[in-house]
Structures are given as C-alpha cells and as structure tokens.
Design a protein around this motif. Structure first.
Motif, PDB file in Angstrom:
ATOM      1  N   PHE A 209       0.788  -1.229   0.000  1.00 56.20           N
ATOM      2  CA  PHE A 209       0.000   0.000   0.000  1.00 56.20           C
ATOM      3  C   PHE A 209       0.827   1.291   0.000  1.00 56.20           C
ATOM      4  N   TRP A 210       2.038   1.251   0.522  1.00 57.74           N
ATOM      5  CA  TRP A 210       2.878   2.446   0.576  1.00 57.74           C
ATOM      6  C   TRP A 210       4.321   2.115   0.208  1.00 57.74           C
ATOM      7  N   PRO A 211       4.561   1.585  -0.994  1.00 53.42           N
ATOM      8  CA  PRO A 211       5.924   1.171  -1.351  1.00 53.42           C
ATOM      9  C   PRO A 211       6.919   2.334  -1.385  1.00 53.42           C
ATOM     10  N   GLU A 212       6.424   3.538  -1.548  1.00 56.47           N
ATOM     11  CA  GLU A 212       7.336   4.688  -1.570  1.00 56.47           C
ATOM     12  C   GLU A 212       7.992   4.938  -0.210  1.00 56.47           C
ATOM     13  N   LEU A 213       7.470   4.353   0.849  1.00 60.57           N
ATOM     14  CA  LEU A 213       8.048   4.527   2.189  1.00 60.57           C
ATOM     15  C   LEU A 213       9.218   3.577   2.461  1.00 60.57           C
ATOM     16  N   ILE A 214       9.387   2.583   1.631  1.00 59.74           N
ATOM     17  CA  ILE A 214      10.405   1.556   1.886  1.00 59.74           C
ATOM     18  C   ILE A 214      11.692   1.898   1.141  1.00 59.74           C
ATOM     19  N   PRO A 215      12.810   1.950   1.867  1.00 61.72           N
ATOM     20  CA  PRO A 215      14.112   2.220   1.224  1.00 61.72           C
ATOM     21  C   PRO A 215      14.677   0.933   0.604  1.00 61.72           C
ATOM     22  N   PHE A 216      14.137   0.533  -0.534  1.00 63.08           N
ATOM     23  CA  PHE A 216      14.524  -0.735  -1.157  1.00 63.08           C
ATOM     24  C   PHE A 216      16.029  -0.840  -1.377  1.00 63.08           C
ATOM     25  N   SER A 217      16.676   0.243  -1.762  1.00 64.40           N
ATOM     26  CA  SER A 217      18.112   0.197  -2.047  1.00 64.40           C
ATOM     27  C   SER A 217      18.943  -0.080  -0.802  1.00 64.40           C
ATOM     28  N   SER A 218      18.400   0.205   0.366  1.00 64.40           N
ATOM     29  CA  SER A 218      19.124  -0.044   1.616  1.00 64.40           C
ATOM     30  C   SER A 218      18.963  -1.472   2.123  1.00 64.40           C
TER      31      SER A 218
END
Length: 124
Positions: free
Chosen positions: A33-42
């Motif tokens: 629901f809020w993938p923009e909140l997750i720092p995937f690169s980290s």
C-alpha cells in the motif's frame, strides 16, 4: 488464574514469533500500500527482490495480502473449533485465542493444537 478443568487455558505466543510476524506483516503491508516509504536500495538483495515484485508483479502482492489475512481468519476460526473440542469454554479465553491466532497464525494455533486437556502433552 486458570481453573484446573482447563476451561480457561491460554498461552501467549513466543515473543520471537510475535515480533517476527508483526514486522513481516507490517513490511508486507507497506510494500503493497505504501511502497514509496520503503528504502529498497538499503535492503540489499532482499530490497531489490521486493522492488522487482512491486514494480512487475503488483497484483500478486495485492491479492496475496488479502489472501494472507483470509488464511489468518480461517486459522482463528479453526482455533475456536479447537477450543470447543478441547473443553475451553470461557468466553474471554476463547476471544484471546481467536485474536492471538488471527494476528499471529501458526505461532498461536500450534500452542492450542499441542494442548491436551487430559494433561498429556502432544510432543514429537
């Protein structure tokens, strides 16, 4: 205090499972629901995998999220049946089993399955 007849039997899930399942479901919810909140690169390779799933297989994640909660609901309803079968009749205790199993699934249900009202534990 639980009565000796077992009608108020309740055990809290292990803290490890409570934390692990809570964090996993929170991460999954944010991924859907809020993938923009997750720092995937980290998050290294795991972050890259989840980012790929979000970008390329979003419907699977979305419907999988609902399926996860449906499975937890079915486990919680099964816990109610087990409570009846095992002679756990206290309404408050049954509610505790329902809520705990809904939130933590197998980590709670396993405790109830192992419970033997006649005092013999079912250990493998």
């Amino acid at each position: 205090m639980a009565r000796s007849d077992g009608s108020s039997f309740f055990r809290r899930s292990n803290s490890f499972w409570i934390v692990t399942i809570s964090l996993s479901l929170a991460f999954y919810t944010c991924s859907v629901f809020w993938p923009e909140l997750i720092p995937f690169s980290s998050l290294g390779p795991f972050g890259a995998l989840v980012k790929h799933l979000v970008d390329n297989h979003y419907p699977v994640l979305y419907y999988g999220w609902y399926l996860t909660w449906i499975i937890h609901l079915l486990e919680a309803l099964f816990a109610m049946k087990l409570c009846s079968d095992k002679g756990i009749h206290s309404s408050s205790t049954r509610l505790l089993w329902f809520v705990q199993t809904f939130l933590f699934g197998f980590a709670s249900l396993g405790l109830l399955v192992k419970y033997s009202p006649d005092g013999r534990s079912k250990r493998h």
